[in-house]
Scaffold this motif. Structure first.
Motif, mmCIF file in Angstrom:
data_model
loop_
_atom_site.group_PDB
_atom_site.id
_atom_site.type_symbol
_atom_site.label_atom_id
_atom_site.label_comp_id
_atom_site.label_asym_id
_atom_site.label_seq_id
_atom_site.Cartn_x
_atom_site.Cartn_y
_atom_site.Cartn_z
ATOM 1 N N ASP A 1 0.809 -1.221 0.000
ATOM 2 C CA ASP A 1 0.000 0.000 0.000
ATOM 3 C C ASP A 1 0.840 1.269 0.000
ATOM 4 O OD1 ASP A 1 -2.204 -1.659 0.145
ATOM 5 O OD2 ASP A 1 -2.329 -1.535 2.331
ATOM 6 N N VAL A 2 2.107 1.147 0.413
ATOM 7 C CA VAL A 2 2.970 2.318 0.536
ATOM 8 C C VAL A 2 3.906 2.394 -0.666
ATOM 9 C CG1 VAL A 2 4.793 3.412 1.914
ATOM 10 C CG2 VAL A 2 2.871 2.285 3.049
ATOM 11 N N ASP A 3 3.954 3.567 -1.262
ATOM 12 C CA ASP A 3 4.865 3.819 -2.376
ATOM 13 C C ASP A 3 5.424 5.223 -2.197
ATOM 14 O OD1 ASP A 3 6.315 3.586 -4.707
ATOM 15 O OD2 ASP A 3 4.615 4.070 -6.008
ATOM 16 N N LEU A 4 6.387 5.336 -1.288
ATOM 17 C CA LEU A 4 7.000 6.635 -1.023
ATOM 18 C C LEU A 4 7.625 7.193 -2.295
ATOM 19 C CD1 LEU A 4 8.878 6.207 2.373
ATOM 20 C CD2 LEU A 4 7.039 7.773 1.875
ATOM 21 N N GLN A 5 7.398 8.441 -2.531
ATOM 22 C CA GLN A 5 7.943 9.104 -3.708
ATOM 23 C C GLN A 5 9.229 9.830 -3.322
ATOM 24 O OE1 GLN A 5 6.505 8.606 -6.821
ATOM 25 N NE2 GLN A 5 5.370 7.151 -5.567
ATOM 26 N N HIS A 6 10.346 9.134 -3.463
ATOM 27 C CA HIS A 6 11.644 9.732 -3.174
ATOM 28 C C HIS A 6 12.117 10.506 -4.401
ATOM 29 C CE1 HIS A 6 12.047 7.434 0.507
ATOM 30 N NE2 HIS A 6 11.760 6.340 -0.161
ATOM 31 N N ILE A 7 12.955 11.478 -4.175
ATOM 32 C CA ILE A 7 13.508 12.285 -5.270
ATOM 33 C C ILE A 7 14.773 11.606 -5.778
ATOM 34 C CG2 ILE A 7 14.508 14.520 -5.876
ATOM 35 C CD1 ILE A 7 12.709 15.718 -3.650
ATOM 36 N N GLU A 8 14.836 11.433 -7.083
ATOM 37 C CA GLU A 8 16.009 10.806 -7.692
ATOM 38 C C GLU A 8 17.230 11.681 -7.451
ATOM 39 O OE1 GLU A 8 17.675 9.382 -12.044
ATOM 40 O OE2 GLU A 8 15.515 9.664 -11.785
ATOM 41 N N LYS A 9 18.353 11.040 -7.136
ATOM 42 C CA LYS A 9 19.596 11.765 -6.875
ATOM 43 C C LYS A 9 20.764 11.046 -7.541
ATOM 44 C CE LYS A 9 18.537 14.557 -3.166
ATOM 45 N NZ LYS A 9 19.066 15.728 -2.622
ATOM 46 N N LYS A 10 21.754 11.813 -7.917
ATOM 47 C CA LYS A 10 23.006 11.264 -8.427
ATOM 48 C C LYS A 10 23.822 10.790 -7.222
ATOM 49 C CE LYS A 10 27.099 12.574 -11.080
ATOM 50 N NZ LYS A 10 27.752 13.696 -11.793
ATOM 51 N N PRO A 11 24.197 9.517 -7.186
ATOM 52 C CA PRO A 11 24.922 9.007 -6.018
ATOM 53 C C PRO A 11 26.414 9.343 -6.079
ATOM 54 C CG PRO A 11 24.660 7.260 -7.610
ATOM 55 C CD PRO A 11 23.913 8.471 -8.164
ATOM 56 N N PRO A 12 27.089 9.178 -4.964
ATOM 57 C CA PRO A 12 28.545 9.320 -4.978
ATOM 58 C C PRO A 12 29.178 8.149 -5.752
ATOM 59 C CG PRO A 12 27.809 8.553 -2.842
ATOM 60 C CD PRO A 12 26.571 8.846 -3.642
ATOM 61 N N GLU A 13 30.464 8.209 -5.953
ATOM 62 C CA GLU A 13 31.148 7.164 -6.725
ATOM 63 C C GLU A 13 30.911 5.774 -6.138
ATOM 64 O OE1 GLU A 13 35.515 6.098 -8.637
ATOM 65 O OE2 GLU A 13 35.367 7.734 -7.183
ATOM 66 N N PHE A 14 30.981 5.670 -4.814
ATOM 67 C CA PHE A 14 30.790 4.374 -4.161
ATOM 68 C C PHE A 14 29.784 4.498 -3.023
ATOM 69 C CE2 PHE A 14 35.222 4.296 -5.668
ATOM 70 C CZ PHE A 14 35.133 3.226 -6.548
ATOM 71 N N LEU A 15 28.980 3.468 -2.875
ATOM 72 C CA LEU A 15 28.121 3.297 -1.713
ATOM 73 C C LEU A 15 28.434 1.926 -1.135
ATOM 74 C CD1 LEU A 15 24.778 4.791 -3.074
ATOM 75 C CD2 LEU A 15 26.227 5.759 -1.276
ATOM 76 N N TYR A 16 27.913 1.640 0.069
ATOM 77 C CA TYR A 16 28.258 0.400 0.757
ATOM 78 C C TYR A 16 27.004 -0.318 1.234
ATOM 79 C CZ TYR A 16 32.695 2.751 0.537
ATOM 80 O OH TYR A 16 33.800 3.396 0.069
ATOM 81 N N HIS A 17 27.127 -1.629 1.277
ATOM 82 C CA HIS A 17 26.019 -2.463 1.761
ATOM 83 C C HIS A 17 26.577 -3.420 2.795
ATOM 84 C CE1 HIS A 17 22.171 -4.560 1.595
ATOM 85 N NE2 HIS A 17 22.858 -5.681 1.658
ATOM 86 N N GLY A 18 25.981 -3.409 3.971
ATOM 87 C CA GLY A 18 26.397 -4.324 5.024
ATOM 88 C C GLY A 18 25.507 -5.546 5.047
ATOM 89 N N THR A 19 26.120 -6.703 5.166
ATOM 90 C CA THR A 19 25.384 -7.956 5.233
ATOM 91 C C THR A 19 26.187 -8.932 6.077
ATOM 92 O OG1 THR A 19 24.193 -9.605 3.914
ATOM 93 C CG2 THR A 19 26.384 -8.945 3.118
ATOM 94 N N ALA A 20 25.707 -10.142 6.207
ATOM 95 C CA ALA A 20 26.430 -11.182 6.942
ATOM 96 C C ALA A 20 27.127 -12.099 5.946
ATOM 97 C CB ALA A 20 25.457 -11.979 7.811
ATOM 98 N N THR A 21 28.217 -12.671 6.376
ATOM 99 C CA THR A 21 29.011 -13.538 5.494
ATOM 100 C C THR A 21 28.187 -14.693 4.936
ATOM 101 O OG1 THR A 21 29.826 -14.741 7.424
ATOM 102 C CG2 THR A 21 31.234 -12.982 6.563
ATOM 103 N N ARG A 22 27.202 -15.154 5.672
ATOM 104 C CA ARG A 22 26.401 -16.297 5.198
ATOM 105 C C ARG A 22 25.576 -15.976 3.946
ATOM 106 N NH1 ARG A 22 23.113 -14.909 9.963
ATOM 107 N NH2 ARG A 22 21.006 -14.476 9.259
#
Length: 182
Positions: free
Chosen positions: A86-107
């Protein structure tokens, strides 16, 4: 309010405002806003005691700025992370920096390196600008690993990025060839 109560209330609000508002009979609009009085009444039916002051304390103390209050103080929403259709937040498109990061578990690493990062039950993949944030996210799921995402190159190749109110970067999918183990 002690830290344990604060943490439990924040988790409850995240669950309700991101994933299962119907669990307490709450209705969200398409932008994820919930009426605070309805939230308080619904929570009480489930044995959770909330009031305006408690909600304000949770919002103000959230280091990740997980929640937003409306200007009139009558509505609240999760900043991002929704899985409810039911939710569809309307975020504003942005140009990202060169790198972003994602944290996860090794598994989860083998699967991610094969199929990339997918939103799963959420609307978006969540990325951060700092490795420390990514490590903290990964710790929630086990032994952490930080993945480095070539976000600017993705953007230049037509992928869309958004930046949520709490500075979390969002995208629909990260193909595996844009992902490197940091």
């Amino acid at each position: 309010m002690d830290n344990n109560t604060l943490s439990e209330t924040s988790k409850f609000l995240s669950y309700i405002l991101r994933h299962k508002p119907a669990a307490i009979g709450l209705q969200l609009d398409t932008e994820g806003w919930a009426d605070i009085n309805s939230l308080i009444i619904g929570a009480a039916k489930e044995g959770r005691i909330l009031d305006q002051a408690i909600i304000q304390t949770v919002v103000n103390s959230s280091d990740k700025k997980r929640f937003t209050l409306s200007e009139d103080g009558q509505h609240i929403r999760a900043a991002q992370g929704h899985s409810t259709p039911d939710v569809d937040l309307q975020h504003i498109e942005k140009k990202p920096p060169e790198f972003l990061y994602h944290g996860t578990a090794t598994r989860f690493l083998e699967s991610i390196l094969q199929q990339g990062l997918i939103a799963g039950s959420r609307h978006y993949v969540h990325l951060s600008q700092e490795t420390q944030t990514a490590i903290a996210v990964g710790l929630r799921y086990g032994k952490p690993v930080v993945l480095k995402i070539e976000s600017l190159r993705m953007y230049q190749q037509g992928f869309t990025f958004f930046r949520a109110e709490n500075d979390v970067w969002l995208t629909r999918h990260v193909p595996n060839f844009f992902i490197y183990q940091d």
